[in-house]
Design an enzyme around this catalytic site. Sequence first.
Site, PDB file in Angstrom:
ATOM      1  N   GLU A   1       0.652  -1.106  -0.126  1.00  0.00           N
ATOM      2  CA  GLU A   1      -0.136  -0.026  -0.209  1.00  0.00           C
ATOM      3  C   GLU A   1       0.754   1.122  -0.155  1.00  0.00           C
ATOM      4  O   GLU A   1       0.757   2.142   0.734  1.00  0.00           O
ATOM      5  CB  GLU A   1      -1.029   0.041   1.185  1.00  0.00           C
TER       6      GLU A   1
ATOM      7  N   GLU B   1      -5.129  -8.563   0.735  1.00  0.00           N
ATOM      8  CA  GLU B   1      -5.970  -8.292   2.235  1.00  0.00           C
ATOM      9  C   GLU B   1      -7.334  -8.153   1.851  1.00  0.00           C
ATOM     10  O   GLU B   1      -7.855  -7.381   0.945  1.00  0.00           O
ATOM     11  CB  GLU B   1      -5.394  -7.129   2.708  1.00  0.00           C
TER      12      GLU B   1
END
Length: 469
Positions: free
Chosen positions: A164, A366
Amino acid sequence: MTFPTNFWWGAATSGPQSEGRFKKKHRNIFDYWYDQSPQDFHAQVGPDVASNFYNSYEEDILLMKEIGLNSVRTSIQWSRLIDDFETASVNQEGVDFYNRVIDCFIENGIRPVINLCHFDLPVELLEKYGGWESKYVIDLYAKYAEKCFELFSDRVKDWFTFNEPMVIVDGGYLYKFHYPKIVDGKKAIQVAYNLALASAKAIQKFNRMKLSEKGCRIGQILNLTPSYGASSSKEDQSAVEFSELWCNRLFLDSAIKGEFPEKLISVLRKDEVLWESTEEEAAIIKENTIQVLGVNFYHPHRVKQPEISPDSLTVDWMPNRYFDEYDMPGRRMNVDKGWEIYPKAIYDIAKVIKEEYGNIDWFVSESGMGVSREDRYLNADGMIEDNYRIQFITEHLQWLEKAIAEGANCFGYHLWTPIDCWSWMNAYRNRYGFISNDIHTQTKTIKKSGYWFKEVAATNGKSLTDYQK
């Protein structure tokens, strides 16, 4: 439900959120931040112990095996592995620890998936050089990545450069929820470019070592938040377009296509905030693209046209000058986290990857549901009956299976997280795991979702309960 053979049924965590600070020579930015301002963290709980994985990894991995996980993603802490950042000389205790962890995963039939940076920049590199604002730090990161490849690629076959990167930009340089808590749009844009370049330089090291010939592959993990407009009006759809460019395509395009979106570059150039770059750097980004993609998905991004025209603004540059957040009436919410639950978005992501990004191999790296005070759901036997998590996973898998049936090259689903872990400023306020953790005693107990997921994995998805209404 039909999923591909050898589908990854797993979960994801990270070094700084699970290991604790035991025997670390260096501090990362969160260690430092907590030492300076513990009151900034929920209940003043910091990363010192986390879920004690440094000391209990053998028992923890056995629990992961017990719930049927065949793959687990975690990360190596730069601040634990490396002794001297300039030379990338190693801390032998750190090397020994990661060797033991990797071996333990493999011995228990779990594929170790390794990420190199999960927000945890060593604070020394921030203090000395300005962190990700510095292109020198990029080169130090590439040295660190190369050292990881040298040490562990004989057993680790799945590598990821960053988790991320947009969160590093947003949290550290725009919205102050990660250290160094700066609000500076121009710096944020430079940091975003530098992170894309850092990823490419790590991949360049990987390619020069010819690790693909040894069965390894390398990618990046991106948090994708599909943008949906408040209406079909031209103004709202313009907000959607920029939200997509900034939130998703900036890193998707640079990672997969080796270039940045021209429309985004045009806007940033017009606003006089475009990053500093060279032709040599552009060539590195172009020639060192990812082989596999990890997709973190939690919630959609609903936007509308901004109330004030971006051309009329005189304040410092921020991405939301081109869109406002939109609270859609009737949204289904996880009220504990404040995020919308919209499983269909995972299907929409899959379609975009298939149609616009060459149908690259990818997995859900995720997905998850953070819930507070889970002891509300303890049954008489002391097990947390997290039916809400079972329903959440089921609905996302249903949309994912539909995308796979239509040709998406998705090969896995990882829940965040195997064991309840420390979550930055939120500490342990919300819990995400298949396995609960009493942080006062470090007692870990499998939740109902863990036993349920074991059956899902064992049947390759055929046992999924239908929660569709």
